[in-house]
Design an enzyme around this catalytic site. Structure first.
Site, mmCIF file in Angstrom:
data_model
loop_
_atom_site.group_PDB
_atom_site.id
_atom_site.type_symbol
_atom_site.label_atom_id
_atom_site.label_comp_id
_atom_site.label_asym_id
_atom_site.label_seq_id
_atom_site.Cartn_x
_atom_site.Cartn_y
_atom_site.Cartn_z
ATOM 1 N N ASP A 206 -51.019 5.757 -12.244
ATOM 2 C CA ASP A 206 -49.595 5.109 -13.439
ATOM 3 C C ASP A 206 -49.816 6.120 -13.687
ATOM 4 O OD1 ASP A 206 -49.029 3.198 -15.371
ATOM 5 O OD2 ASP A 206 -50.471 3.425 -16.750
ATOM 6 N N ASN A 211 -50.641 9.265 -19.812
ATOM 7 C CA ASN A 211 -52.111 9.242 -18.877
ATOM 8 C C ASN A 211 -52.515 11.127 -18.844
ATOM 9 O OD1 ASN A 211 -53.160 6.932 -19.734
ATOM 10 N ND2 ASN A 211 -52.220 6.013 -17.422
ATOM 11 N N ASP A 227 -57.244 8.146 -17.561
ATOM 12 C CA ASP A 227 -57.478 6.564 -17.143
ATOM 13 C C ASP A 227 -56.516 6.555 -16.077
ATOM 14 O OD1 ASP A 227 -56.488 3.995 -16.703
ATOM 15 O OD2 ASP A 227 -55.641 3.668 -18.786
#
Length: 335
Positions: A206, A211, A227
């Site tokens: 992701d 992030n 994350d």
């Protein structure tokens, strides 16, 4: 009183429980608690007595198995061992990173500050590329055993089937959605056929700009990747395409800058370029089902009030039609 069983939702996750859970790890809270922007899990900044705050992430019940969470933690620890700027789960007294309190599973992390990267800067993109290349070099060493891959089944066929079996799409739009989503999956399959046998590695999964935190000064200046909760097996381009935006020409320029750094540490297979729009399409299909499957969570109905409206599904149908056309266009570069 909370039952000593695995919960099915976050309904019992009160502020008092969060503070008690952190206290149970020998980190004593001073009572200040800040909920951070997270929907899949519940994430809090917890202030401690005479120590820097920690980040407590409570995992969504029923989503990942314990082994799946632990092997993500292990992957991040492997990256730390290679001095790659990521944020690992903090270890407890016995080396544990996955903790439990009254049935809720959680992990603690050091707080990482930073700003969003400047995606218009070639040097920044090259810097990002270097570290993503290093992440992928470690990710290619061995596969995940407990986490699924990002592919046409897990992100396309299965989410579409689930959605069509539940009453979310308005009846007057159902046939149109069925048709265009099937066309989209057919287009994804053609893209994968063109790409051929592309290696699957452990990914961030992701890797969008939200992030990535950027520090401007000090020994840790540069990007920090946070994350890894969506980390899965997949083609390396998955961690690159979400960094691209703008016109086709702008995306070509951005990808060129990223790959200048990336290929210093990991070889890029040009055939993966056939998968850029296919992976974007799969993410769109998966996202609608992700929202639908969590629609009983009050945090979702509050944060996404536009979901499950007539307008929402009309826009998704148009969006998928555009993707069907884009998937038949040539890749960003000749392959």
């Amino acid at each position: 009183m909370n039952e000593q069983i695995l919960p099915e939702s976050f309904a019992g996750l009160s502020p008092e429980l969060v503070l008690d859970a952190v206290d149970s790890c020998g980190m004593y809270c001073d009572g200040r608690l800040l909920a951070l922007n997270s929907y899949e899990n519940r994430v809090y900044q917890v202030a401690l007595d005479d120590q820097a705050p920690v980040i407590a992430k409570f995992y969504r019940p029923q989503r990942w198995s314990d082994p799946a969470i632990l092997e993500e933690h292990q992957f991040v620890q492997e990256l730390v061992a290679q001095e790659i700027p990521v944020v690992p789960a903090l270890e407890g007294a016995n080396g544990e990173t996955l903790r439990q309190f009254l049935g809720y599973r959680f992990a603690l992390f050091a707080r990482q500050s930073g700003r969003a990267p400047e995606i218009g800067d070639a040097a920044t993109l090259e810097w990002l590329g270097r570290f993503i290349g290093r992440i992928h070099a470690v990710g290619a060493i061995k596969p995940y055993q407990h986490r699924p891959a990002i592919d046409i089944n897990t992100f396309g066929v299965e989410p579409r089937n689930w959605l069509l079996q539940h009453d979310f799409i308005p009846p007057d739009l159902l046939q149109a959605y069925q048709s265009v989503s099937q066309q989209a999956l057919d287009g994804v399959a053609r893209c994968y056929d063109r790409a051929g046998d592309v290696a699957l590695i452990r990914l961030h999964g992701d890797c969008h700009m939200g992030n990535v935190l950027w520090l401007d000064t000090g020994d840790q200046a540069g990007p920090h990747f946070v994350d890894f909760d969506d980390s899965r097996m997949g083609p390396g381009i998955q961690d690159l395409w979400m960094l691209l935006s703008g016109s086709r020409q702008e995306m070509q320029s951005q990808l060129t800058d990223i790959l200048v750094g990336y290929e210093d540490f990991f070889e890029f297979e040009p055939r993966q370029l056939y998968l850029v729009e296919a992976l974007r399409t799969l993410r769109l299909l998966h996202y609608s089902t992700w929202l639908a499957q969590r629609w009983t969570d009050p945090a979702f109905t509050t944060a996404f009030p536009w979901f499950n409206t007539q307008r929402y599904w009309q826009d998704r149908i148009l969006e998928l039609r555009e993707q069907v056309a884009l998937m038949d266009e040539p890749p960003l570069w000749p392959v």
